[in-house]
Design a protein around this motif. Structure first.
Motif, mmCIF file in Angstrom:
data_model
loop_
_atom_site.group_PDB
_atom_site.id
_atom_site.type_symbol
_atom_site.label_atom_id
_atom_site.label_comp_id
_atom_site.label_asym_id
_atom_site.label_seq_id
_atom_site.Cartn_x
_atom_site.Cartn_y
_atom_site.Cartn_z
ATOM 1 N N MET A 1 0.827 -1.221 0.000
ATOM 2 C CA MET A 1 0.000 0.000 0.000
ATOM 3 C C MET A 1 0.853 1.260 0.000
ATOM 4 O O MET A 1 0.501 2.272 -0.559
ATOM 5 N N TYR A 2 2.031 1.200 0.668
ATOM 6 C CA TYR A 2 2.847 2.389 0.813
ATOM 7 C C TYR A 2 4.090 2.355 -0.065
ATOM 8 O O TYR A 2 5.044 3.078 0.187
ATOM 9 N N ASN A 3 4.126 1.484 -1.126
ATOM 10 C CA ASN A 3 5.329 1.367 -1.930
ATOM 11 C C ASN A 3 5.589 2.589 -2.792
ATOM 12 O O ASN A 3 6.650 2.712 -3.380
ATOM 13 N N ASN A 4 4.632 3.488 -2.892
ATOM 14 C CA ASN A 4 4.838 4.715 -3.664
ATOM 15 C C ASN A 4 5.212 5.890 -2.769
ATOM 16 O O ASN A 4 5.248 7.026 -3.225
ATOM 17 N N LYS A 5 5.485 5.622 -1.484
ATOM 18 C CA LYS A 5 5.811 6.679 -0.546
ATOM 19 C C LYS A 5 7.259 6.560 -0.085
ATOM 20 O O LYS A 5 7.852 5.475 -0.095
ATOM 21 N N HIS A 6 7.789 7.687 0.329
ATOM 22 C CA HIS A 6 9.171 7.752 0.804
ATOM 23 C C HIS A 6 9.234 7.336 2.266
ATOM 24 O O HIS A 6 8.512 7.873 3.109
ATOM 25 N N LYS A 7 10.095 6.368 2.573
ATOM 26 C CA LYS A 7 10.255 5.924 3.948
ATOM 27 C C LYS A 7 11.075 6.958 4.710
ATOM 28 O O LYS A 7 12.226 7.219 4.379
ATOM 29 N N LEU A 8 10.475 7.532 5.733
ATOM 30 C CA LEU A 8 11.130 8.606 6.476
ATOM 31 C C LEU A 8 12.333 8.045 7.247
ATOM 32 O O LEU A 8 12.191 7.103 8.021
#
Length: 411
Positions: A1-8
């Motif tokens: 679900m979050y593979n398009n987001k930058h891991k902080l």
């Protein structure tokens, strides 16, 4: 679900925590942390091949919000270009945008929320000392937030978060941490009731009623019991007011003044609407409402300047989020503000109805709901989307988007 987001990363997270700590405590550190976080995040995000720059409707909303502020500031030839306030708006919205494109670990979120609560606790204790012990301040203020109405709104947002955390973490943390949360909740609530801001206190009260009602309704509690719980909240507030009836006395005292019980807000509303008549589309510029002089109003209305000085001898600070936006950013700006608030409300109700949310998700939901509701309610009496309040509010929105929002096409 979050593979398009930058891991902080831990560095980015540390800067975010530093910003949360600085918000109620240090004006300079708040701005330094905001700028450095944004620069570091942009550099890391640019190198992240998995992250996407554009994710859908929220990017458009943020772009429109900043765009309206930019156009209003550019066109503010008559009253001046307030680029400092424009920059403040940009940094606030950038918090929501960067977090919407980021994913955080549970522990990062927990420590961030803890930093918000504990830094506000420190600022509250310092503010109480300066107000009641050393008498350095006439009214209660949080150090960096300043002016008591702004401080009350900030405290109301964090007080609602603390109350919500106490509800969600019951039986999930050790008894000492839970007791600490309860004590902090009571302290914040007492300061809200003891303070000078009637609008801030009302916004906090209504937000608390909503959060408690939603929690009970979500637990399938019947409406009769929900009503009884809300009645208990009303009685507690009433007892505090009976013990310290200052807010009631203040309203009676204000009713004897020219501006009336609303502290002149009706008069200021006339100013806002008069400004809108002369600058209908893009307004007079961000933060320029208070630059409208008594002489200008007298000229526009064809009245005596002395009359306006008698009606309201202070600067015409908007004291209303919606009318203030209408005056400063015009019809375009207020429509975009309404779009932002409606989309945020939809996010709150859509995510709150989900089943099987984790404890972290419930905490984030409560934070995002608290800052939104205080903004909505207090917006009728003050301007909550400015300075520290705006950054705290957009921080709450950003965390909600980080946890709950992903472009449908990327799932």
């Amino acid at each position: 679900m979050y593979n398009n987001k930058h891991k902080l990363s831990d560095w980015e997270w540390a800067l975010l925590v530093l910003l949360a700590i600085a918000l109620p405590l240090s004006e300079a550190l708040k701005n330094i942390a905001s700028v450095i976080f944004l620069v570091v995040w942009l550099g890391a995000f640019h190198k992240d091949s998995q992250a996407r720059w554009f994710m859908g409707k929220w990017d458009w909303i943020f772009t429109l919000f900043i765009g309206s502020a930019t156009i209003s500031t550019l066109l503010a030839f008559d009253f001046g270009h307030n680029w400092m306030m424009w920059g403040d708006t940009l940094l606030a919205v950038s918090l929501a945008w960067t977090l919407a494109h980021s994913s955080l670990q549970d522990r990062q979120i927990h420590w961030l929320l803890a930093a918000i609560i504990l830094s506000t606790l420190v600022a509250t204790l310092v503010g109480l000392w300066q107000w009641q012990i050393s008498h350095e301040k006439t009214f209660f203020e949080l150090n960096s937030v300043g002016y008591f109405n702004q401080s009350a709104m900030y405290l109301g947002m964090v007080a609602a978060l603390t109350a919500w955390s106490s509800i969600i973490l019951y039986n999930k943390i050790n008894r000492y941490l839970f007791a600490g949360l309860c004590v902090i909740t009571v302290l914040f609530s007492c300061v809200m009731l003891w303070g000078e801001s009637r609008g801030g206190m009302l916004a906090f009260f209504l937000t608390l009623v909503f959060l408690v009602s939603f929690f009970l309704y979500n637990r399938r509690i019947n409406l009769k019991k929900i009503g009884l719980w809300n009645l208990a909240i009303v009685l507690i507030f009433s007892i505090f007011l009976a013990i310290n009836p200052h807010l009631i006395e203040k309203s009676i005292e204000k009713s004897q003044e020219p501006g009336g019980v609303s502290s002149g807000r009706g008069i200021i509303a006339e100013v806002s609407l008069e400004v809108f008549k002369h600058y209908p589309f893009f307004g007079i510029g961000v933060a320029n409402h208070e630059k409208v002089s008594h002489e200008t109003m007298a000229h526009w209305r064809g009245e005596d300047e002395v009359l306006w000085q008698q009606l309201y001898p202070k600067n015409f600070h908007p004291h209303n989020l919606y009318l203030g936006t209408l005056a400063e950013r015009g019809l375009v700006g207020v429509v975009i503000l309404i779009i932002l608030l409606i989309a945020w409300l939809h996010l709150v109700f859509a995510t709150g109805r989900r089943q099987n949310l984790t404890t972290t998700q419930w905490l984030v939901w409560g934070f995002g709901s608290s800052v939104l509701l205080v903004t909505l309610f207090a917006g009728f009496f003050n301007t909550p989307l400015r300075h520290e309040n705006a950054r705290l509010a957009f921080l709450g929105l950003g965390l909600m988007l980080s946890i709950f929002y992903t472009n449908q096409r990327s799932k």
